[in-house]
Design an enzyme around this catalytic site. Structure first.
Site, short mmCIF file in Angstrom:
data_model
loop_
_atom_site.label_atom_id
_atom_site.label_comp_id
_atom_site.label_asym_id
_atom_site.label_seq_id
_atom_site.Cartn_x
_atom_site.Cartn_y
_atom_site.Cartn_z
N HIS A 46 1.22 -19.43 -39.85
CA HIS A 46 1.62 -17.95 -40.13
C HIS A 46 1.72 -17.62 -41.57
O HIS A 46 2.13 -17.13 -41.10
CB HIS A 46 2.43 -17.30 -39.34
CG HIS A 46 1.88 -17.67 -37.46
ND1 HIS A 46 2.46 -17.89 -36.51
CD2 HIS A 46 0.72 -17.75 -37.26
CE1 HIS A 46 1.96 -18.17 -35.48
NE2 HIS A 46 0.63 -17.51 -35.72
N GLY B 35 9.97 -26.57 -29.58
CA GLY B 35 10.39 -25.60 -29.59
C GLY B 35 9.43 -24.56 -29.98
O GLY B 35 9.41 -23.34 -30.54
N SER C 55 6.73 -21.82 -26.64
CA SER C 55 6.28 -21.72 -25.49
C SER C 55 4.29 -22.31 -25.61
O SER C 55 4.16 -22.05 -26.49
CB SER C 55 6.11 -20.87 -25.29
OG SER C 55 5.42 -20.04 -24.31
#
Length: 229
Positions: free
Chosen positions: A106, A171, A173
């Site tokens: 990202h 950490g 989902s």
């Protein structure tokens, strides 16, 4: 003998214990802002000063936070394994801890890029202001993948995940893109370790899944110790 390859997928929970806030609070706001205001190309077009200030604050915070025991433990894996960390985080805590191969899906807070030429990426430690331009006179912007933008590092992340002998997820989902999507590229019967205090995963989906229901700072050192034995 070639080292086994480990792909490590990390999300916001990896850095939470270092004091970096997770991406969105329960109310859907990010540090008090609607995500559309500060994490979309439209938000930047509408109010570039607000967006630059938002990321300036995030960047400043990086100078005051340190890697936690989870970040540090991952570095030790490089003694015995070929390790690639594929992170959704835009902080530099993996690098600060000493990990040598980190792929940022990202983007990175400590880099900026040209608004016209996305391949023109610069290291950037301080604040980024309106009027900070590239060599051709175009405004610079945070080197962050905003909602609605392509994820240029996704292909190399997929390629490495396909080759990995072991996958560790920390950490993040396993319901949320891109980590969830990456796991689908794992070779059959690849051992997968999932470290999260509130794991939301369907154990039937994976052949060799081990869940470690702990925070990154507690769970990662334990797993690393096991793998190095």
């Amino acid at each position: 003998m070639a080292k086994q390859k480990i792909a490590i997928l990390t999300g916001a929970g990896m850095s939470a214990e270092s004091g970096i806030k997770t991406f969105r609070d329960a109310d859907g706001l990010w540090e008090g802002h609607d995500v559309k205001e500060v994490a979309t190309p439209e938000g930047f077009a509408n109010n570039p000063a607000l967006v630059l200030n938002f990321y300036n604050q995030r960047r400043r915070q990086l100078h005051h936070v340190q890697p936690n025991s989870g970040h540090k433990a991952l570095v030790a894996l490089e003694e015995k394994f070929e390790v690639k960390i594929i992170t959704q985080n835009v902080d530099n805590l993996h690098e600060k801890a000493g990990s040598t191969d980190v792929l940022h899906l990202h983007g990175e807070l400590l880099k900026v890029r040209s608004t016209k030429n996305e391949d023109l990426i610069l290291d950037w430690e301080g604040d980024l202001m309106l009027g900070d331009l590239d060599e051709k006179g175009h405004q610079l912007r945070p080197h962050i993948v905003w909602f609605g933008e392509l994820v240029p590092m996704l292909e190399p992340a997929i390629t490495y995940t396909m080759k990995a002998d072991i996958i560790i997820i920390i950490g993040t989902s396993m319901q949320v893109y891109p980590a969830a999507g990456l796991v689908n590229y794992a070779k059959p019967n690849t051992p997968i370790y999932f470290i999260d205090p509130s794991p939301s995963v369907n154990t039937n989906e994976f052949d060799k899944l081990t869940i470690i229901q702990e925070t990154a700072a507690n769970g990662v050192p334990k797993l690393v110790q096991e793998l190095l034995k």
